[in-house]
Design a protein around this motif. Structure first.
Motif, PDB file in Angstrom:
ATOM      1  N   TYR A   1      -3.982   6.623  -0.029  1.00 40.46           N
ATOM      2  CA  TYR A   1      -4.606   6.158   1.259  1.00 40.46           C
ATOM      3  C   TYR A   1      -5.562   7.158   1.569  1.00 40.46           C
ATOM      4  CZ  TYR A   1      -0.912   2.564   0.425  1.00 40.46           C
ATOM      5  OH  TYR A   1      -0.230   1.632  -0.132  1.00 40.46           O
TER       6      TYR A   1
ATOM      7  N   GLY B   1       6.090  -4.344   6.211  1.00 42.42           N
ATOM      8  CA  GLY B   1       5.142  -4.184   4.902  1.00 42.42           C
ATOM      9  C   GLY B   1       5.648  -3.923   3.653  1.00 42.42           C
TER      10      GLY B   1
ATOM     11  N   GLU C   1       2.122   3.957  -9.134  1.00 38.37           N
ATOM     12  CA  GLU C   1       3.076   3.671  -7.834  1.00 38.37           C
ATOM     13  C   GLU C   1       4.353   2.872  -8.335  1.00 38.37           C
ATOM     14  OE1 GLU C   1       1.667   1.534  -3.893  1.00 38.37           O
ATOM     15  OE2 GLU C   1       1.580   0.309  -5.683  1.00 38.37           O
TER      16      GLU C   1
ATOM     17  N   TYR D   1      -1.350 -11.672  -2.933  1.00 37.59           N
ATOM     18  CA  TYR D   1      -0.601 -10.680  -2.131  1.00 37.59           C
ATOM     19  C   TYR D   1       0.203 -11.404  -0.949  1.00 37.59           C
ATOM     20  CZ  TYR D   1       1.215  -6.043  -0.919  1.00 37.59           C
ATOM     21  OH  TYR D   1       2.073  -4.978  -0.412  1.00 37.59           O
TER      22      TYR D   1
ATOM     23  N   TYR E   1       0.607  -7.985  -7.785  1.00 43.57           N
ATOM     24  CA  TYR E   1       0.032  -6.632  -7.914  1.00 43.57           C
ATOM     25  C   TYR E   1      -1.105  -6.567  -9.129  1.00 43.57           C
ATOM     26  CZ  TYR E   1       3.686  -5.257  -5.013  1.00 43.57           C
ATOM     27  OH  TYR E   1       4.489  -4.790  -3.802  1.00 43.57           O
TER      28      TYR E   1
ATOM     29  N   PHE F   1      -6.409  -1.325   0.624  1.00 46.53           N
ATOM     30  CA  PHE F   1      -5.308  -2.016   1.065  1.00 46.53           C
ATOM     31  C   PHE F   1      -5.188  -3.000   1.913  1.00 46.53           C
ATOM     32  CE2 PHE F   1      -1.237  -2.628   3.202  1.00 46.53           C
ATOM     33  CZ  PHE F   1      -0.587  -2.996   2.340  1.00 46.53           C
TER      34      PHE F   1
ATOM     35  N   SER G   1       6.756  -0.149  -6.245  1.00 45.05           N
ATOM     36  CA  SER G   1       7.071  -0.880  -5.058  1.00 45.05           C
ATOM     37  C   SER G   1       8.707  -1.532  -5.561  1.00 45.05           C
ATOM     38  CB  SER G   1       6.203  -1.864  -4.926  1.00 45.05           C
ATOM     39  OG  SER G   1       4.909  -1.140  -4.696  1.00 45.05           O
TER      40      SER G   1
ATOM     41  N   ASN H   1       8.148   1.882  -1.484  1.00 45.42           N
ATOM     42  CA  ASN H   1       7.348   3.068  -2.179  1.00 45.42           C
ATOM     43  C   ASN H   1       8.455   4.154  -2.322  1.00 45.42           C
ATOM     44  OD1 ASN H   1       4.047   2.724  -0.981  1.00 45.42           O
ATOM     45  ND2 ASN H   1       4.891   1.797  -2.869  1.00 45.42           N
TER      46      ASN H   1
HETATM   47  C1  AVJ Z   1       1.785  -0.693   1.336  1.00 47.36           C
HETATM   48  C2  AVJ Z   1       3.469   0.051  -0.214  1.00 47.36           C
HETATM   49  C3  AVJ Z   1       3.761  -2.134   0.753  1.00 47.36           C
HETATM   50  O1  AVJ Z   1       3.842  -1.561  -2.393  1.00 47.36           O
HETATM   51  O2  AVJ Z   1       3.305  -3.553  -1.868  1.00 47.36           O
HETATM   52  C4  AVJ Z   1      -0.146  -3.192  -2.762  1.00 47.36           C
HETATM   53  C5  AVJ Z   1       0.998  -1.048  -1.625  1.00 47.36           C
HETATM   54  N1  AVJ Z   1       0.216  -1.576  -4.063  1.00 47.36           N
HETATM   55  N2  AVJ Z   1      -0.740  -3.315  -3.771  1.00 47.36           N
HETATM   56  C6  AVJ Z   1       3.194  -2.463  -1.988  1.00 47.36           C
HETATM   57  C7  AVJ Z   1       0.309  -1.937  -2.624  1.00 47.36           C
HETATM   58  C8  AVJ Z   1      -0.226  -2.365  -4.564  1.00 47.36           C
HETATM   59  C9  AVJ Z   1       2.085  -1.786  -0.846  1.00 47.36           C
HETATM   60  N3  AVJ Z   1       2.810  -1.116   0.187  1.00 47.36           N
END
Ligand code: AVJ
Length: 320
Positions: free
Chosen positions: A40, A162, A281, A57, A207, A48, A283, A167
Motif C-alpha cells: 500500500y 473489508g 499475500e 471482487y 483475486y 486497491f 487473505s 491478511n
Molecule cells: C484489503 C486485505 C481485504 O485480501 O481481499 C485485494 C487485499 N488483495 N485483492 C483482500 C486484496 C488482492 C484485500 N484486503
C-alpha cells in the motif's frame, strides 16, 4: 560511474530501513508472504480502490450492502459521545455508512499507513460531517498505538471492515485482536468485517479479475521495491497467480517467474527458477464458527453476527 555512486549512496540510506530488511529476508525465502502493508504505497492504495470496483471482487460491495442493511441495529449499540476508531481506513469509503446511521458518534479516529489516502479521506469526512471531531493517525495499526486524548472521553467503537483481518496469519490476528482490546478499553465494542470461505471459482476470480487490476496491484510491489530499494525487477518476467489454499483456508497471491532469472535488491543478488514463485499475500477466509473461536481466544465475546447470503460475507459485533 556517476550512476553507480548515486545508487551506492541511496543504498547506504535505505538498506537499514524496516522495508529493506523485511524484503531482503522475504526474497531469501519467498514462500512466506511479506507484511501486507508493503502493498500500500500511494499507487498500491489507488489500485486497491480500483480492485474494489471490479465485477469479480465481491467483498467491498457485499460488505457495504450488508452494513447498510444492518446499520440501524448497529447504531443502536453505539453510545452517545463515542469515538469510532478505524484500523486501516484507506479511503474511508464504508465509514460513511456507519457515520450516517450513528450521528451520536462524536469522534472519528482513522488509522492509516498511507498519508495521502488518509489526508484525502479525513478532509472529505470533515466536510460532510461538521459535528464530528476527526483525528487522523498516520500509523501502522499492527504496532503498539496510543489513542489521541480527544478520543478518550467517550466509549470506543473499533471498526475494522473489508476483511483486512484476513491478511493476518491466525496467530497475528489473535495478537492484533488482543492488543486492540487493550487500545479500545474495557467498555469498547468492535465491528469487524470478514470474508467467508466459499466455492473456489468465486474466490479465485475475485483475486484474478479479468481486467488485470489485481495483477497490477500484485506487480506494484516489485515496482515499489525497484524504486525505493534500488531493485532491478522486470515485472513482465512474472505472472500473477491467485490460488485457493483450502487446507489453510486462504487465498494466496503469487508472482510466478516466467523464466530463470536473477535480480538485485538493496545491493544483494537473488535468483529464481522458471515456475518458482514469490508469495506476496494471504487473505484468510473464515466460517462464523472459526471466527468466533478466534475472537474468543483473544478475549472478546461475539455479540452479534450478520451474514450476507451469496456471496457470503460477515459483519461481527464483538465486545468484552
Ligand atoms: C484489503 C486485505 C481485504 O485480501 O481481499 C485485494 C487485499 N488483495 N485483492 C483482500 C486484496 C488482492 C484485500 N484486503
Amino acid at each position: 560511474q556517476k550512476q553507480w555512486m548515486l545508487s551506492g549512496l541511496r543504498l547506504a540510506r535505505d538498506v537499514d530501513s524496516e522495508f529493506a530488511q523485511d524484503i531482503v529476508k522475504w526474497l531469501a525465502a519467498p514462500q512466506d508472504a511479506p507484511k501486507p502493508k508493503y502493498l500500500y504505497d500511494a499507487e498500491g492504495s489507488r489500485l486497491f480502490d480500483e480492485i474494489c470496483k471490479t465485477r469479480e471482487y465481491y467483498l467491498t460491495k457485499t460488505e457495504a450492502a450488508l452494513l447498510k442493511s444492518v446499520s440501524a441495529e448497529l447504531s443502536a449499540t453505539i453510545p452517545t459521545g463515542a469515538a469510532l476508531v478505524e484500523f486501516g481506513s484507506g479511503s474511508s469509503e464504508k465509514t460513511h455508512i456507519v457515520l450516517d446511521a450513528a450521528p451520536q458518534l462524536s469522534t472519528y479516529v482513522p488509522i492509516e499507513i498511507s498519508p495521502t489516502a488518509l489526508e484525502e479521506a479525513a478532509q472529505e469526512i470533515r466536510t460532510k460531517y461538521s459535528h464530528l471531531r476527526v483525528v487522523p493517525l498516520v500509523a501502522d495499526f499492527t504496532t503498539a498505538l496510543q489513542l489521541p486524548h480527544s478520543a478518550c472521553s467517550g466509549a470506543r467503537v473499533g471498526f475494522f471492515p473489508g476483511s483486512t483481518i484476513g491478511n493476518f496469519s491466525p496467530a497475528g490476528a489473535k495478537a492484533f485482536l488482543r492488543s486492540a482490546r487493550g487500545l479500545l478499553g474495557d467498555d469498547a465494542t468492535f465491528i469487524i468485517g470478514y470474508d467467508i470461505a466459499k466455492d473456489e471459482p468465486t474466490l479465485v476470480a475475485a483475486y484474478d479479475d479479468a481486467t488485470g487490476v489485481t495483477r497490477d496491484f500484485n506487480k506494484n510491489l516489485l515496482v515499489r521495491i525497484n524504486r525505493e530499494l534500488g531493485g532491478d525487477f522486470d515485472p513482465s518476467a512474472f505472472d500473477h497467480r491467485a490460488v485457493w489454499n483450502k487446507a489453510e483456508s486462504r487465498m494466496e497471491m503469487h508472482l510466478v517467474g516466467r523464466r530463470d532469472q536473477t535480480f538485485h535488491v538493496a545491493g544483494r543478488e537473488f535468483s529464481l527458477k522458471r515456475g518458482e514463485s514469490l508469495h506476496t499475500e494471504n487473505s484468510y477466509k473464515f466460517t462464523p464458527e472459526s471466527f468466533e473461536a478466534m475472537v474468543a481466544g483473544a478475549g472478546w465475546t461475539t455479540l452479534r453476527c450478520w451474514i450476507n447470503e451469496a456471496p457470503k460475507f460477515a459483519v461481527a459485533l464483538i465486545g468484552p
